[in-house]
Design a protein around this motif. Structure first.
Motif, PDB file in Angstrom:
ATOM      1  N   ILE A  69       0.815  -1.214   0.000  1.00 13.94           N
ATOM      2  CA  ILE A  69       0.000   0.000   0.000  1.00 13.94           C
ATOM      3  C   ILE A  69       0.853   1.272   0.000  1.00 13.94           C
ATOM      4  N   MET A  70       2.129   1.140   0.356  1.00 11.91           N
ATOM      5  CA  MET A  70       2.967   2.343   0.408  1.00 11.91           C
ATOM      6  C   MET A  70       4.400   2.024   0.030  1.00 11.91           C
ATOM      7  N   VAL A  71       4.942   2.882  -0.816  1.00 12.45           N
ATOM      8  CA  VAL A  71       6.350   2.828  -1.188  1.00 12.45           C
ATOM      9  C   VAL A  71       6.987   4.156  -0.783  1.00 12.45           C
ATOM     10  N   ARG A  72       8.106   4.060  -0.104  1.00 13.12           N
ATOM     11  CA  ARG A  72       8.884   5.271   0.181  1.00 13.12           C
ATOM     12  C   ARG A  72      10.131   5.226  -0.686  1.00 13.12           C
ATOM     13  N   ALA A  73      10.195   6.196  -1.582  1.00 13.36           N
ATOM     14  CA  ALA A  73      11.315   6.276  -2.524  1.00 13.36           C
ATOM     15  C   ALA A  73      12.208   7.437  -2.110  1.00 13.36           C
ATOM     16  N   HIS A  74      13.463   7.108  -1.867  1.00 14.41           N
ATOM     17  CA  HIS A  74      14.450   8.112  -1.505  1.00 14.41           C
ATOM     18  C   HIS A  74      15.441   8.235  -2.649  1.00 14.41           C
ATOM     19  N   LEU A  75      15.440   9.374  -3.302  1.00 16.40           N
ATOM     20  CA  LEU A  75      16.390   9.658  -4.363  1.00 16.40           C
ATOM     21  C   LEU A  75      17.369  10.709  -3.862  1.00 16.40           C
ATOM     22  N   PRO A 119      -4.371  -1.735  -8.272  1.00 23.31           N
ATOM     23  CA  PRO A 119      -3.920  -0.346  -8.291  1.00 23.31           C
ATOM     24  C   PRO A 119      -2.485  -0.195  -7.808  1.00 23.31           C
ATOM     25  N   LEU A 120      -1.859   0.868  -8.243  1.00 26.63           N
ATOM     26  CA  LEU A 120      -0.513   1.194  -7.780  1.00 26.63           C
ATOM     27  C   LEU A 120      -0.554   1.556  -6.294  1.00 26.63           C
ATOM     28  N   PRO A 121       0.525   1.257  -5.583  1.00 30.46           N
ATOM     29  CA  PRO A 121       0.607   1.703  -4.184  1.00 30.46           C
ATOM     30  C   PRO A 121       0.653   3.230  -4.105  1.00 30.46           C
ATOM     31  N   SER A 122       0.365   3.744  -2.930  1.00 32.22           N
ATOM     32  CA  SER A 122       0.696   5.136  -2.656  1.00 32.22           C
ATOM     33  C   SER A 122       2.214   5.260  -2.595  1.00 32.22           C
ATOM     34  N   ARG A 123       2.700   6.496  -2.668  1.00 32.10           N
ATOM     35  CA  ARG A 123       4.155   6.661  -2.673  1.00 32.10           C
ATOM     36  C   ARG A 123       4.509   8.059  -2.175  1.00 32.10           C
ATOM     37  N   THR A 124       5.578   8.136  -1.438  1.00 30.61           N
ATOM     38  CA  THR A 124       6.204   9.418  -1.126  1.00 30.61           C
ATOM     39  C   THR A 124       7.615   9.372  -1.681  1.00 30.61           C
ATOM     40  N   THR A 125       7.987  10.414  -2.418  1.00 36.20           N
ATOM     41  CA  THR A 125       9.337  10.509  -2.974  1.00 36.20           C
ATOM     42  C   THR A 125       9.995  11.771  -2.429  1.00 36.20           C
ATOM     43  N   VAL A 126      11.145  11.575  -1.803  1.00 45.71           N
ATOM     44  CA  VAL A 126      11.898  12.727  -1.294  1.00 45.71           C
ATOM     45  C   VAL A 126      13.368  12.561  -1.681  1.00 45.71           C
ATOM     46  N   CYS A 159      25.347   5.730  -3.900  1.00 38.87           N
ATOM     47  CA  CYS A 159      23.983   5.195  -3.963  1.00 38.87           C
ATOM     48  C   CYS A 159      23.024   6.289  -4.415  1.00 38.87           C
ATOM     49  N   LEU A 160      22.144   5.929  -5.334  1.00 40.24           N
ATOM     50  CA  LEU A 160      21.240   6.907  -5.939  1.00 40.24           C
ATOM     51  C   LEU A 160      19.793   6.713  -5.531  1.00 40.24           C
ATOM     52  N   VAL A 161      19.496   5.571  -4.897  1.00 41.25           N
ATOM     53  CA  VAL A 161      18.102   5.269  -4.585  1.00 41.25           C
ATOM     54  C   VAL A 161      18.020   4.313  -3.405  1.00 41.25           C
ATOM     55  N   GLU A 162      17.013   4.532  -2.574  1.00 48.23           N
ATOM     56  CA  GLU A 162      16.678   3.571  -1.505  1.00 48.23           C
ATOM     57  C   GLU A 162      15.158   3.514  -1.437  1.00 48.23           C
ATOM     58  N   ILE A 163      14.633   2.304  -1.435  1.00 47.30           N
ATOM     59  CA  ILE A 163      13.184   2.091  -1.531  1.00 47.30           C
ATOM     60  C   ILE A 163      12.745   1.118  -0.439  1.00 47.30           C
ATOM     61  N   ASP A 164      11.658   1.453   0.267  1.00 45.06           N
ATOM     62  CA  ASP A 164      11.046   0.455   1.147  1.00 45.06           C
ATOM     63  C   ASP A 164       9.552   0.410   0.913  1.00 45.06           C
ATOM     64  N   ALA A 165       8.944  -0.679   1.335  1.00 45.46           N
ATOM     65  CA  ALA A 165       7.528  -0.926   1.054  1.00 45.46           C
ATOM     66  C   ALA A 165       6.807  -1.443   2.286  1.00 45.46           C
ATOM     67  N   LEU A 166       5.573  -0.982   2.432  1.00 45.71           N
ATOM     68  CA  LEU A 166       4.657  -1.447   3.483  1.00 45.71           C
ATOM     69  C   LEU A 166       3.546  -2.249   2.822  1.00 45.71           C
ATOM     70  N   ALA A 167       3.369  -3.470   3.277  1.00 46.56           N
ATOM     71  CA  ALA A 167       2.341  -4.335   2.695  1.00 46.56           C
ATOM     72  C   ALA A 167       1.387  -4.821   3.782  1.00 46.56           C
ATOM     73  N   VAL A 168       0.161  -5.054   3.368  1.00 47.66           N
ATOM     74  CA  VAL A 168      -0.834  -5.676   4.248  1.00 47.66           C
ATOM     75  C   VAL A 168      -1.212  -7.003   3.619  1.00 47.66           C
TER      76      VAL A 168
END
Lengths: 137, 137, 137
Positions: free
Chosen positions: A82-88, A111-118, A126-135
């Motif tokens: 439900i949520m992806v946190r994308a760190h660029l 549907p696509l997950p929600s996402r916050t990109t900062v 390193c150019l990217v770090e991604i984590d995900a919250l699933a139910v």
């Protein structure tokens, strides 16, 4: 949920040598959270120099694969996320990141997950770090 | 979960004077999320100058203690934590942070939580901010 | 929770033209997570130049309204929110942000959510990005 929930570490075989004091994924009850995944092969410290992975596309796809591996190890997948946190690290990467991310998830059902990109600092190279919250369930 | 879940603010006595418009912890149903904890004593604005806490180790241990206090107030603990978000200000702090964090959690039962660590800006003098997601029950 | 939970995208009519490959909100079971909301009108690319929204107050209130719209579309509201992640770009904005945030939530019943506030990079001109985790039911 069961009355007696136990926290479980989710450790894909590919992630067997964690880069630090954390579990690649953690599940309790229906909730699964992955650790932040860099765009390097997990569990292979000798391969983890970002110098070998200078390309944004390579890092993004590897980070997504790392998340996928954690989800799969828990019997889950992107459909549960439900949520992806994308760190660029650079706003100039946003457009290419979005294209890569869209293509990666294009074959998923639902549907696509929600996402916050900062934009933050990450380990050198390193150019990217991604984590995900699933139910689950 | 009960059919009628109510959100509860988790406020340890040590956190009685919140530094801003938020609850130190919030629980609803089985889900408990702590606020981001700086490495300063909570609830003591006159003590909260980071100038008095220039040391990374001091700040990390205080931040972890602050999280522990919120978890404990909710009848929980690190064994229930599935995710830690660690915000540091300098990649040069990563190694020491990991050592401190590992030692702090070494006495806990069960697997380590997942974790994402990123490098961001924090209030002047602050070197670390940590929050935790726990699943109770 | 039901035995068969399905992930649902939460898309307020105001958010109909998502700015990227994500859902404005995602719900599965009792868990609802909003995407990060910038302080620009959602779903209106031609209006989304941050140049038109140079004011911190304007951006903060718009971002909070965007979150509110997602919560409302899911039949939820701030009373269900247990965590807010606030991403600002400048520590000098913290005081005004807190005032605006407090006033915005002043009419809500129940305790304030937990919150983590960090300072990151955002798209050009954007001063704030906010997302919320809610537990429904």
């Amino acid at each position: 949920m069961s009355d007696q929930q136990t926290k479980t570490a989710i450790v894909p075989t590919t992630h067997s040598g964690a880069a630090g004091p954390y579990s690649p994924g953690s599940r309790k009850g229906d909730i699964l959270q992955t650790a932040g995944q860099l765009g390097l092969p997990p569990g292979a410290p000798h391969l983890r120099s970002a110098d070998q992975y200078p390309n944004l596309a390579t890092q993004v796809l590897q980070a997504l694969d790392n998340v996928t591996a954690v989800l799969a190890e828990a019997g889950s997948g992107w459909a549960d996320v439900i949520m992806v946190r994308a760190h660029l690290t650079d706003t100039a990467h946003f457009r290419e990141f979005n294209t890569l991310y869209s293509e990666y998830l294009a074959t998923e059902q639902g549907p696509l997950p929600s996402r916050t990109t900062v934009y933050v600092g990450l380990p050198a190279g390193c150019l990217v770090e991604i984590d995900a919250l699933a139910v689950l369930g």
